[in-house]
Scaffold this motif. Sequence first.
Motif, short mmCIF file in Angstrom:
data_model
loop_
_atom_site.label_atom_id
_atom_site.label_comp_id
_atom_site.label_asym_id
_atom_site.label_seq_id
_atom_site.Cartn_x
_atom_site.Cartn_y
_atom_site.Cartn_z
N ILE A 1 -0.20 -10.35 -6.08
CA ILE A 1 -1.42 -9.62 -6.39
C ILE A 1 -1.18 -8.12 -6.51
O ILE A 1 -2.05 -7.38 -7.00
N LEU A 2 -0.01 -7.64 -6.13
CA LEU A 2 0.24 -6.20 -6.07
C LEU A 2 0.08 -5.48 -7.41
O LEU A 2 -0.54 -4.41 -7.45
N PRO A 3 0.61 -6.00 -8.53
CA PRO A 3 0.43 -5.26 -9.79
C PRO A 3 -1.04 -5.02 -10.13
O PRO A 3 -1.41 -3.94 -10.60
N TYR A 4 -1.86 -6.03 -9.90
CA TYR A 4 -3.29 -5.91 -10.17
C TYR A 4 -3.94 -4.87 -9.24
O TYR A 4 -4.65 -3.98 -9.69
N PHE A 5 -3.67 -4.99 -7.96
CA PHE A 5 -4.23 -4.05 -6.98
C PHE A 5 -3.82 -2.62 -7.32
O PHE A 5 -4.63 -1.69 -7.25
N LEU A 6 -2.55 -2.42 -7.64
CA LEU A 6 -2.05 -1.07 -7.90
C LEU A 6 -2.67 -0.48 -9.16
O LEU A 6 -2.94 0.73 -9.22
N CYS A 7 -2.92 -1.31 -10.15
CA CYS A 7 -3.57 -0.81 -11.36
C CYS A 7 -5.02 -0.43 -11.08
O CYS A 7 -5.51 0.58 -11.58
N LEU A 8 -5.70 -1.23 -10.26
CA LEU A 8 -7.06 -0.88 -9.87
C LEU A 8 -7.08 0.44 -9.10
O LEU A 8 -7.96 1.28 -9.30
N LEU A 9 -6.10 0.63 -8.24
CA LEU A 9 -6.00 1.89 -7.49
C LEU A 9 -5.80 3.05 -8.45
O LEU A 9 -6.41 4.12 -8.29
N ALA A 10 -4.94 2.86 -9.46
CA ALA A 10 -4.68 3.93 -10.43
C ALA A 10 -5.96 4.30 -11.19
O ALA A 10 -6.22 5.47 -11.46
N GLU A 11 -6.77 3.29 -11.53
CA GLU A 11 -8.03 3.57 -12.22
C GLU A 11 -8.96 4.38 -11.33
O GLU A 11 -9.62 5.32 -11.80
N ALA A 12 -9.01 4.01 -10.06
CA ALA A 12 -9.86 4.76 -9.12
C ALA A 12 -9.36 6.19 -8.97
O ALA A 12 -10.16 7.14 -8.91
N CYS A 13 -8.05 6.37 -8.93
CA CYS A 13 -7.48 7.71 -8.83
C CYS A 13 -7.81 8.53 -10.07
O CYS A 13 -8.06 9.74 -9.98
N MET A 14 -7.81 7.89 -11.24
CA MET A 14 -8.13 8.59 -12.48
C MET A 14 -9.57 9.10 -12.44
O MET A 14 -9.84 10.24 -12.81
N VAL A 15 -10.49 8.28 -11.97
CA VAL A 15 -11.89 8.69 -11.86
C VAL A 15 -12.02 9.87 -10.90
O VAL A 15 -12.81 10.79 -11.13
N ALA A 16 -11.21 9.88 -9.85
CA ALA A 16 -11.26 10.94 -8.84
C ALA A 16 -10.48 12.18 -9.24
O ALA A 16 -10.50 13.18 -8.52
N GLY A 17 -9.77 12.12 -10.36
CA GLY A 17 -8.96 13.25 -10.79
C GLY A 17 -7.62 13.36 -10.08
O GLY A 17 -6.94 14.39 -10.18
N ARG A 18 -7.23 12.31 -9.39
CA ARG A 18 -5.95 12.31 -8.66
C ARG A 18 -4.87 11.70 -9.57
O ARG A 18 -4.42 10.59 -9.38
N ALA B 1 3.38 -0.45 -9.66
CA ALA B 1 2.89 -1.70 -10.27
C ALA B 1 3.94 -2.32 -11.18
O ALA B 1 4.12 -3.55 -11.20
N LEU B 2 4.63 -1.49 -11.95
CA LEU B 2 5.66 -2.01 -12.85
C LEU B 2 6.83 -2.59 -12.07
O LEU B 2 7.40 -3.62 -12.45
N VAL B 3 7.18 -1.94 -10.97
CA VAL B 3 8.25 -2.47 -10.11
C VAL B 3 7.84 -3.80 -9.52
O VAL B 3 8.62 -4.77 -9.51
N ALA B 4 6.61 -3.88 -9.03
CA ALA B 4 6.10 -5.12 -8.43
C ALA B 4 6.03 -6.24 -9.46
O ALA B 4 6.32 -7.40 -9.15
N ALA B 5 5.66 -5.90 -10.69
CA ALA B 5 5.59 -6.91 -11.75
C ALA B 5 6.97 -7.50 -12.02
O ALA B 5 7.12 -8.71 -12.24
N ASP B 6 8.00 -6.64 -11.99
CA ASP B 6 9.37 -7.13 -12.18
C ASP B 6 9.82 -7.98 -11.00
O ASP B 6 10.41 -9.05 -11.18
N GLU B 7 9.53 -7.52 -9.80
CA GLU B 7 9.98 -8.22 -8.60
C GLU B 7 9.37 -9.61 -8.49
O GLU B 7 10.03 -10.58 -8.09
N HIS B 8 8.10 -9.73 -8.84
CA HIS B 8 7.37 -10.97 -8.64
C HIS B 8 7.13 -11.74 -9.94
O HIS B 8 6.46 -12.77 -9.92
N GLU B 9 7.68 -11.19 -11.04
CA GLU B 9 7.54 -11.84 -12.35
C GLU B 9 6.08 -12.15 -12.66
O GLU B 9 5.73 -13.24 -13.12
N ASN B 10 5.24 -11.19 -12.38
CA ASN B 10 3.81 -11.32 -12.64
C ASN B 10 3.42 -10.31 -13.70
O ASN B 10 3.27 -9.11 -13.43
#
Length: 228
Positions: free
Chosen positions: A93-110, A121-130
């Motif tokens: 689930i990490l790639p999905y969670f991390l992308c959601l976090l990135a979207e929230a950070c974008m809204v906050a200007g972070r 997220a890209l590292v997790a996608a490679d590690e877990h083949e998701n």
Amino acid sequence: MVKFAQGLSHPFNLVNAEMFVSTLRQYRRESRAAQESAEDAIALSVEHGYPAELLVTTTLRYWAMAEQGRNEEGIAQMQEGLAAARATGTGLILPYFLCLLAEACMVAGRIDDGLSALADALVAADEHENRAYETETHRVRGELLLKQDHSNAAEAQRCFERAIEIARKQSAKSFELRATTNLARLLAKQGKRDEALAMLAEIYSWFTEGFDTADLKDAKALLDELGT
């Protein structure tokens, strides 16, 4: 789906139905509706003791809160959810969670925090083949790069093009539309209106329903702008 699960009187099925609906609403960018479904699933998960479902739906709830303006609270709670996912070995689930976090950070200007989350997220996608959310990872990275500095336009364009390429391979038309809208908007700003109009019109014409959704509304608004 939820009504069917309710008819079965089986809590686990009902929790998963609510979780699915919340995820679908997140995909559709319906933050308030996603929060409502997530909160229903959270209550059931707590009542019946479903920790994995509680983790997912809590993260969805806080993504929705961040999208609605409660940025810092949402981000902090999502980071806790990511820590819990890592601690419990819920790596898929990490790639999905991390992308959601990135979207929230974008809204906050972070912006830097968002880019860091996407790199993870890209590292997790490679590690877990998701690869299910890889398209969005590249697309959101492009958006963040543009918000960071407009001199990043060339790299952002590559991100959008990569997102489109992956979406096509996965036959993920909704994600392809979203990335194409981003790319078309960028090309239009560079004076390439005809190219932008042609590519966006092609993917938009594939759809035969769902014109009340946020992505199709955004695409139509841009098409109208480019066509004037």
